[in-house]
Design an enzyme around this catalytic site. Structure first.
Site, mmCIF file in Angstrom:
data_model
loop_
_atom_site.group_PDB
_atom_site.id
_atom_site.type_symbol
_atom_site.label_atom_id
_atom_site.label_comp_id
_atom_site.label_asym_id
_atom_site.label_seq_id
_atom_site.Cartn_x
_atom_site.Cartn_y
_atom_site.Cartn_z
ATOM 1 N N LYS A 128 41.529 49.553 39.084
ATOM 2 C CA LYS A 128 41.930 49.043 40.401
ATOM 3 C C LYS A 128 41.569 49.978 41.544
ATOM 4 C CE LYS A 128 46.666 49.813 39.132
ATOM 5 N NZ LYS A 128 46.706 51.265 39.045
ATOM 6 N N LYS B 210 34.954 51.128 32.840
ATOM 7 C CA LYS B 210 36.255 50.480 32.731
ATOM 8 C C LYS B 210 36.594 49.705 33.993
ATOM 9 C CE LYS B 210 40.308 52.738 33.378
ATOM 10 N NZ LYS B 210 41.296 51.829 33.980
ATOM 11 N N LYS C 77 37.730 61.232 37.957
ATOM 12 C CA LYS C 77 38.122 60.971 39.346
ATOM 13 C C LYS C 77 37.636 62.079 40.274
ATOM 14 C CE LYS C 77 41.487 57.634 38.189
ATOM 15 N NZ LYS C 77 41.815 56.354 38.550
HETATM 16 P P1 ATP Z 1 43.411 53.527 38.684
HETATM 17 O O1 ATP Z 1 41.992 53.187 39.006
HETATM 18 O O2 ATP Z 1 44.277 53.784 39.871
HETATM 19 O O3 ATP Z 1 43.524 54.614 37.648
HETATM 20 P P2 ATP Z 1 43.896 51.577 36.616
HETATM 21 O O4 ATP Z 1 43.395 50.182 36.736
HETATM 22 O O5 ATP Z 1 43.186 52.498 35.682
HETATM 23 O O6 ATP Z 1 43.996 52.169 38.065
HETATM 24 P P3 ATP Z 1 46.506 52.637 35.929
HETATM 25 O O7 ATP Z 1 47.616 52.524 36.906
HETATM 26 O O8 ATP Z 1 45.785 53.940 35.784
HETATM 27 O O9 ATP Z 1 45.424 51.473 36.220
HETATM 28 O O10 ATP Z 1 47.026 52.223 34.505
HETATM 29 C C1 ATP Z 1 48.047 51.270 34.306
HETATM 30 C C2 ATP Z 1 48.015 50.815 32.871
HETATM 31 O O11 ATP Z 1 46.925 49.889 32.704
HETATM 32 C C3 ATP Z 1 47.782 51.927 31.854
HETATM 33 O O12 ATP Z 1 48.595 51.700 30.726
HETATM 34 C C4 ATP Z 1 46.335 51.807 31.512
HETATM 35 O O13 ATP Z 1 46.058 52.302 30.221
HETATM 36 C C5 ATP Z 1 46.103 50.295 31.603
HETATM 37 N N1 ATP Z 1 44.720 49.969 31.938
HETATM 38 C C6 ATP Z 1 44.056 50.360 33.054
HETATM 39 N N2 ATP Z 1 42.806 49.865 33.069
HETATM 40 C C7 ATP Z 1 42.684 49.139 31.927
HETATM 41 C C8 ATP Z 1 41.604 48.384 31.347
HETATM 42 N N3 ATP Z 1 40.434 48.291 31.966
HETATM 43 N N4 ATP Z 1 41.818 47.753 30.173
HETATM 44 C C9 ATP Z 1 43.015 47.848 29.532
HETATM 45 N N5 ATP Z 1 44.076 48.563 30.020
HETATM 46 C C10 ATP Z 1 43.918 49.202 31.185
HETATM 47 MG MG MG Z 2 43.798 54.599 35.526
#
Ligand code: ATP
Ligand code: MG
Length: 328
Positions: free
Chosen positions: A198, A195, A112
């Site tokens: 969001k 990955k 990040k």
């Molecule tokens: P950000 O970009 O803000 O980090 P994010 O999509 O990575 O958002 P998080 O809030 O960091 O989401 O994570 C929430 C949950 O979703 C965590 O348990 C994380 O491991 C899971 N997660 C996030 N992205 C994925 C993905 N691409 N596949 C499977 N699990 C995911």
């Molecule tokens: Mg994340």
């Protein structure tokens, strides 16, 4: 005593299919297995720049999505991290037990922060694992279900627990992470080497996308050369990602999923992937919409915060005692 299971999601952006497969769709099952504490990590969402109105809206959305995942609010504890001030209080203590060097090596921080101007990287982004460790140990958590990206943060929490307990005795509960066999890391549909995230949406399927868009995104997902539907993340990252989505959404193993497409073409395969995703996402989205409309999340979050606070207070008191803070 039954296991205590904790999971948090940040309200940083629109939820993706990655969040759904990695976490949300497993929550209902989890709540049958143990005592579940689910929260909206709104304090964590502040570690990257976010507009106040966006944060508010995302938090409501996330609460509604949690409930749409089929949770029984009487069985699980669902709340906003910022409503339970013990998270921040414990963070203020535990920040002294994680060190600069190990925090600098965290992949999430490196990922990040590498996209940012150095002068705009906040301390909160760097210290993220401390707050996450506080979230976890505050509830004497046994199990933290995560996607692959968060394993490192649970591991550093375990290091912290060891360090703290070696110094003060058995004060903090040692947590374990749990990763799904299939779907722990859903990749972007436009670039299957990154990955699905969001806060950095590239080729994401959003849980709020209409079904036509979902189908279109899947049908135009990047695929690989060749014509065989085979799981080979290194040489066929696009097809492997779609196979993973298909397998996860139909509760199959990767091998079973592969068998469904022997001799089939990419186009036929993609249609089948879109079908399984839509079949589940459509009713899920309808439940979400109902919850948003009738605002049933409000009472759930309030009750949840009270339940969470009761547990959190006890842990914080124990930590105060251990380190020598007077509980007066
Ligand atoms: P950000 O970009 O803000 O980090 P994010 O999509 O990575 O958002 P998080 O809030 O960091 O989401 O994570 C929430 C949950 O979703 C965590 O348990 C994380 O491991 C899971 N997660 C996030 N992205 C994925 C993905 N691409 N596949 C499977 N699990 C995911
Ligand atoms: Mg994340």
């Amino acid at each position: 005593m039954s296991e205590r299971i904790l999971t948090g999601i940040k309200p940083t952006g629109q939820l993706t299919l990655g969040n759904y497969i990695g976490v949300l769709r497993n929550l209902a099952k989890m709540s049958e297995r143990g005592e579940c504490i689910f929260f909206i990590a709104d304090l964590h969402a502040l570690t990257l720049p976010i507009e106040p109105e966006t944060l508010r809206q995302n938090s409501i959305d996330l609460a509604s999505f949690y409930l749409a995942a089929g949770l029984d609010p009487n069985k699980v504890t669902l709340f906003l991290q910022s409503s339970v001030s013990e998270h921040a209080e414990l963070n203020a203590i535990l920040q002294n037990y994680l060190y600069f060097g190990e925090l600098s090596r965290m992949t999430q921080f490196k990922d990040k922060s590498s996209k940012m101007n150095e002068s705009a990287i906040g301390l909160g982004l760097f210290a993220y694992p401390v707050l996450m460790a506080s979230d976890i140990v505050l509830y004497d958590t046994d199990i933290v279900p995560v996607g692959e990206d968060q394993i490192q943060h649970v591991e550093i929490t375990r290091d912290l627990v060891n360090r703290f307990n070696n110094r003060y005795g058995k004060v903090l509960k040692m947590p374990k992470y749990e990763v799904r066999k299939v779907g722990a890391r859903i990749m972007s549909l436009s670039d299957p080497t990154v990955k699905m995230s969001k806060s950095d949406p590239k080729g994401d399927i959003f849980l709020k996308d209409d079904m036509k868009t979902v189908r279109k995104k899947i049908m135009s997902a990047v695929t690989d050369t060749g014509s065989e539907v085979k799981y080979d993340p290194e040489n066929k990252p696009g097809i492997s990602n779609l196979l993973t989505i298909y397998a996860a959404m139909s509760d199959k193993s990767i091998e079973e999923a592969e068998k469904d497409f022997v001799g089939k073409r990419y186009g036929e395969f993609k249609t089948a992937v879109a079908d399984v995703v839509i079949k589940e996402l459509e009713p899920f989205q309808q439940r979400y919409q109902e919850i948003v409309n009738n605002k049933s999340y409000e009472k759930v979050l309030k009750d949840g915060a009270n339940k969470a606070k009761a547990i959190a207070k006890e842990t914080l008191k124990r930590v105060h005692d251990a380190v020598g803070l007077l509980n007066i």
